[in-house]
Design a protein around this motif. Structure first.
Motif, mmCIF file in Angstrom:
data_model
loop_
_atom_site.group_PDB
_atom_site.id
_atom_site.type_symbol
_atom_site.label_atom_id
_atom_site.label_comp_id
_atom_site.label_asym_id
_atom_site.label_seq_id
_atom_site.Cartn_x
_atom_site.Cartn_y
_atom_site.Cartn_z
ATOM 1 N N ALA A 177 0.841 -1.195 0.000
ATOM 2 C CA ALA A 177 0.000 0.000 0.000
ATOM 3 C C ALA A 177 0.871 1.237 0.000
ATOM 4 C CB ALA A 177 -0.911 0.017 1.231
ATOM 5 N N ARG A 178 0.452 2.254 -0.746
ATOM 6 C CA ARG A 178 1.196 3.508 -0.794
ATOM 7 C C ARG A 178 0.231 4.683 -0.767
ATOM 8 N NH1 ARG A 178 4.065 4.855 -6.226
ATOM 9 N NH2 ARG A 178 4.657 6.703 -5.054
ATOM 10 N N ILE A 179 0.784 5.858 -0.575
ATOM 11 C CA ILE A 179 -0.025 7.076 -0.631
ATOM 12 C C ILE A 179 0.029 7.660 -2.029
ATOM 13 C CG2 ILE A 179 0.109 9.519 0.039
ATOM 14 C CD1 ILE A 179 -1.483 7.880 1.961
ATOM 15 N N ILE A 180 -1.117 8.137 -2.498
ATOM 16 C CA ILE A 180 -1.116 9.002 -3.676
ATOM 17 C C ILE A 180 -2.118 10.129 -3.395
ATOM 18 C CG2 ILE A 180 -2.770 7.555 -4.993
ATOM 19 C CD1 ILE A 180 0.146 9.254 -6.730
ATOM 20 N N ALA A 181 -1.615 11.371 -3.503
ATOM 21 C CA ALA A 181 -2.454 12.537 -3.208
ATOM 22 C C ALA A 181 -2.360 13.518 -4.363
ATOM 23 C CB ALA A 181 -1.986 13.201 -1.909
ATOM 24 N N PRO A 182 -3.418 14.288 -4.610
ATOM 25 C CA PRO A 182 -3.392 15.229 -5.735
ATOM 26 C C PRO A 182 -2.483 16.429 -5.472
ATOM 27 C CG PRO A 182 -5.446 15.464 -4.494
ATOM 28 C CD PRO A 182 -4.702 14.316 -3.873
ATOM 29 N N GLY A 183 -1.684 16.782 -6.474
ATOM 30 C CA GLY A 183 -0.922 18.023 -6.420
ATOM 31 C C GLY A 183 0.297 18.034 -5.522
ATOM 32 N N ARG A 184 0.749 16.856 -5.101
ATOM 33 C CA ARG A 184 1.915 16.840 -4.206
ATOM 34 C C ARG A 184 3.175 16.364 -4.920
ATOM 35 N NH1 ARG A 184 1.615 14.603 1.750
ATOM 36 N NH2 ARG A 184 2.323 16.668 2.399
ATOM 37 N N PRO A 185 4.351 16.836 -4.470
ATOM 38 C CA PRO A 185 5.610 16.338 -5.035
ATOM 39 C C PRO A 185 5.761 14.830 -4.829
ATOM 40 C CG PRO A 185 6.009 18.232 -3.608
ATOM 41 C CD PRO A 185 4.575 17.866 -3.436
ATOM 42 N N GLY A 186 6.406 14.165 -5.791
ATOM 43 C CA GLY A 186 6.620 12.725 -5.719
ATOM 44 C C GLY A 186 7.236 12.275 -4.410
ATOM 45 N N VAL A 187 8.138 13.062 -3.875
ATOM 46 C CA VAL A 187 8.819 12.679 -2.632
ATOM 47 C C VAL A 187 7.840 12.463 -1.468
ATOM 48 C CG1 VAL A 187 11.086 13.680 -3.048
ATOM 49 C CG2 VAL A 187 9.278 15.110 -2.100
ATOM 50 N N LEU A 188 6.644 13.038 -1.583
ATOM 51 C CA LEU A 188 5.667 12.903 -0.500
ATOM 52 C C LEU A 188 4.637 11.803 -0.784
ATOM 53 C CD1 LEU A 188 5.161 16.725 0.144
ATOM 54 C CD2 LEU A 188 6.603 15.149 1.436
ATOM 55 N N GLN A 189 4.814 11.112 -1.915
ATOM 56 C CA GLN A 189 3.875 10.030 -2.267
ATOM 57 C C GLN A 189 4.459 8.721 -1.723
ATOM 58 O OE1 GLN A 189 1.269 11.404 -3.320
ATOM 59 N NE2 GLN A 189 1.472 12.566 -5.220
ATOM 60 N N THR A 190 4.367 8.568 -0.440
ATOM 61 C CA THR A 190 5.099 7.524 0.276
ATOM 62 C C THR A 190 4.707 6.098 -0.126
ATOM 63 O OG1 THR A 190 5.227 9.069 2.088
ATOM 64 C CG2 THR A 190 5.757 6.779 2.610
ATOM 65 N N LYS A 191 5.727 5.303 -0.399
ATOM 66 C CA LYS A 191 5.520 3.894 -0.790
ATOM 67 C C LYS A 191 5.730 2.982 0.419
ATOM 68 C CE LYS A 191 8.647 4.063 -4.391
ATOM 69 N NZ LYS A 191 9.211 3.736 -5.740
ATOM 70 N N TRP A 192 5.247 1.760 0.298
ATOM 71 C CA TRP A 192 5.419 0.705 1.315
ATOM 72 C C TRP A 192 4.990 1.185 2.696
ATOM 73 C CZ3 TRP A 192 10.239 2.279 -1.183
ATOM 74 C CH2 TRP A 192 10.425 1.649 -2.398
ATOM 75 N N LEU A 193 3.714 1.543 2.812
ATOM 76 C CA LEU A 193 3.220 2.097 4.076
ATOM 77 C C LEU A 193 3.322 1.091 5.209
ATOM 78 C CD1 LEU A 193 -0.011 4.024 3.029
ATOM 79 C CD2 LEU A 193 2.247 4.968 3.576
ATOM 80 N N GLN A 194 3.612 1.624 6.385
ATOM 81 C CA GLN A 194 3.650 0.814 7.586
ATOM 82 C C GLN A 194 2.606 1.299 8.585
ATOM 83 O OE1 GLN A 194 7.203 1.238 10.118
ATOM 84 N NE2 GLN A 194 7.153 -0.992 10.326
ATOM 85 N N SER A 195 2.550 2.620 8.796
ATOM 86 C CA SER A 195 1.606 3.122 9.794
ATOM 87 C C SER A 195 1.141 4.542 9.477
ATOM 88 C CB SER A 195 2.252 3.099 11.188
ATOM 89 O OG SER A 195 3.357 3.972 11.195
ATOM 90 N N VAL A 196 0.012 4.880 10.052
ATOM 91 C CA VAL A 196 -0.544 6.228 9.968
ATOM 92 C C VAL A 196 -0.815 6.685 11.389
ATOM 93 C CG1 VAL A 196 -2.308 7.670 8.892
ATOM 94 C CG2 VAL A 196 -1.953 5.313 8.079
ATOM 95 N N GLU A 197 -0.395 7.916 11.668
ATOM 96 C CA GLU A 197 -0.637 8.466 12.990
ATOM 97 C C GLU A 197 -1.494 9.705 12.830
ATOM 98 O OE1 GLU A 197 2.203 10.221 16.538
ATOM 99 O OE2 GLU A 197 3.100 9.132 14.851
ATOM 100 N N ILE A 198 -2.532 9.823 13.667
ATOM 101 C CA ILE A 198 -3.365 11.016 13.622
ATOM 102 C C ILE A 198 -2.778 12.037 14.584
ATOM 103 C CG2 ILE A 198 -5.677 11.913 14.191
ATOM 104 C CD1 ILE A 198 -6.131 8.665 13.137
ATOM 105 N N LEU A 199 -2.423 13.220 14.044
ATOM 106 C CA LEU A 199 -1.701 14.208 14.860
ATOM 107 C C LEU A 199 -2.655 15.130 15.592
ATOM 108 C CD1 LEU A 199 1.167 15.151 12.360
ATOM 109 C CD2 LEU A 199 1.254 13.513 14.237
#
Ligand SMILES: Nc1nc2c(c(=O)[nH]1)N[C@H]1C(S)=C(S)[C@@H](COP(=O)(O)O)O[C@H]1N2
Ligand SMILES: [Mo]
Length: 405
Positions: A383-405
């Motif tokens: 699983a990876r992140i893909i978001a509209p309008g963001r630089p590739g460096v922020l499209q994180t691959k190989w997800l491990q965890s999500v933290e709600i800040l």
């Protein structure tokens, strides 16, 4: 007055390099082109830097989805275009370097210093930037911060340079009859050159004028060539002409180039592990999702680009779980800010923060599929992140965890 030895020497050198093509008008025209190019690089660069290192007032546009693809494509394309423009401009003024004495007054000294700083920082900026587009980072300093601060140095020295040169710029902004006349090699501006290479006077009107035009046409052609043969990495309609840019559209697994492979990131075992889960942390409560559980949530498809800071980009169809649905599933407030962590054991892209603008957007996905099939390992499986309008460096691959800040 008797000339000093260095003065005679530098004048002789200047005479050797004299060319009737050089003139203040030529320098002003090239300066205008370069000014436009540098301004585009600067503004798009500030935007890119802001997205990756946001100041408190940063705005985060999520639409159009290709906004970063456009701004970064322009950034890299105009950066490449600036190389022949800067070289041409340096050529147009370099006999100035041979003037003696090197510093005549305070203003003159300031001007020299600002030019030296401008030339050095611009050359460094353009060469390191270009090398960077080839995914080569052979220097010990962090690229982005250095690139960012150098941009300010360039602008400071450039503004000083423009202020000092304002009279000459104003005088030659529009083509004057005098510019049209004779080859007029740099007239009074490059002292000592006028007599060299050409006798001013009637009958010499055409050659000078045409040589400047021919030179500018040549510079435009060179610039156009480097742009057309590289911009296809960012702009799909130019992709067939992409000869020199490092990434080719449509190549790579699932038709999308890969920037960092799973092997390079040392995630293969963990990413392929049957025990993989996505951890979602909200305060003290944790909830984990297996891949099957993620697949059981409502799936959505969106066409979104990967747009790398290095300039290449590629549109693709992604399918997966909306980040905002995931938040709802764990009872977290909509529009929370999030922190994603990758399985990657180390490196700059292991941890990524996502501002509320993206977490709220329906197009922001925890992607499980790319272009109609399960994510390739190199594109971030499971699983990876893909978001509209963001630089590739922020499209994180190989997800491990999500933290709600
Ligand atoms: N965990 C992790 N995610 C990452 C990277 C990385 O090195 N590690 N590289 C990023 C960069 S720089 C880009 S451009 C995109 C490229 O995605 P792709 O390789 O699937 O095309 O992934 C991003 N996601
Ligand atoms: Mo990237």
């Amino acid at each position: 007055m008797k000339k000093s030895e260095p003065q005679r020497l530098t004048e002789a050198l200047a005479a050797k390099f004299a060319s009737p093509t050089r003139s203040t008008r030529l320098t002003v025209v090239l300066g205008r082109w370069l000014g436009i190019s540098f301004t585009i690089c600067f503004l798009t660069g500030l935007f890119s830097h802001g997205l990756q290192n946001p100041p408190s007032w940063m705005f985060f546009p999520t639409s159009p989805v290709w906004i970063y693809q456009l701004t970064q494509g322009l950034h890299v394309t105009f950066g490449i275009a600036s190389i022949p423009l800067l070289l041409a401009k340096l050529w147009s003024v370099f006999p100035e370097l041979l003037k003696w004495p090197p510093v005549k007054s305070l203003v003159h000294g300031l001007e020299r210093a600002s030019i030296a700083l401008f030339i050095a920082s611009s050359l460094l900026q353009l060469t390191t930037g270009l090398i960077n587009t080839y995914k080569w980072y052979p220097w010990p300093f962090p690229f982005r911060e250095t690139h960012y601060w150098l941009a300010w140095v360039i602008w400071g020295s450039l503004l000083l340079h423009i202020a000092v040169k304002l009279p000459a710029i104003a005088a030659h902004w529009r083509l004057r009859p005098a510019d049209r006349e004779a080859a007029a090699p740099a007239t009074a501006d490059v002292g000592g050159l006028t007599a060299v290479g050409h006798e001013p006077g009637a009958g010499n009107t055409a050659p000078g004028r045409w040589s400047r035009r021919a030179f500018l046409t040549g510079v435009a052609a060179a610039t156009g060539t480097v742009v057309v043969t590289t911009a296809g990495q960012s702009f799909s309609w130019l992709a067939p002409a992409n000869v020199f840019a490092p990434r080719k559209m449509g190549t790579g697994p699932q038709g999308v180039p890969v920037n960092r492979t799973a092997a390079d990131a040392k995630v293969i075992d963990q990413a392929k592990s049957a025990a993989w889960v996505l951890m979602v942390r909200s305060g003290s409560s944790n909830r984990s999702f297996t891949l099957a559980e993620l697949r059981a949530l409502p799936q959505h498809s969106h066409d979104l680009p990967i747009a790398c800071v290095e300039g290449w980009s590629q549109m693709a169809t992604w399918r997966g779980v909306r980040v905002r649905d995931l938040l709802a599933a764990v009872g977290a407030p909509a529009g929370s800010e999030l922190r994603f962590t990758s399985l990657e054991p180390e490196g700059a892209y292991r941890i990524m923060n996502m501002p509320a603008e993206y977490t709220q957007d329906e197009k922001t996905l925890v992607a499980l599929e790319l272009n109609g099939s399960e994510l390739d390992l190199d594109h971030g499986y499971p699983a990876r992140i893909i978001a509209p309008g963001r630089p590739g460096v922020l499209q994180t691959k190989w997800l491990q965890s999500v933290e709600i800040l």
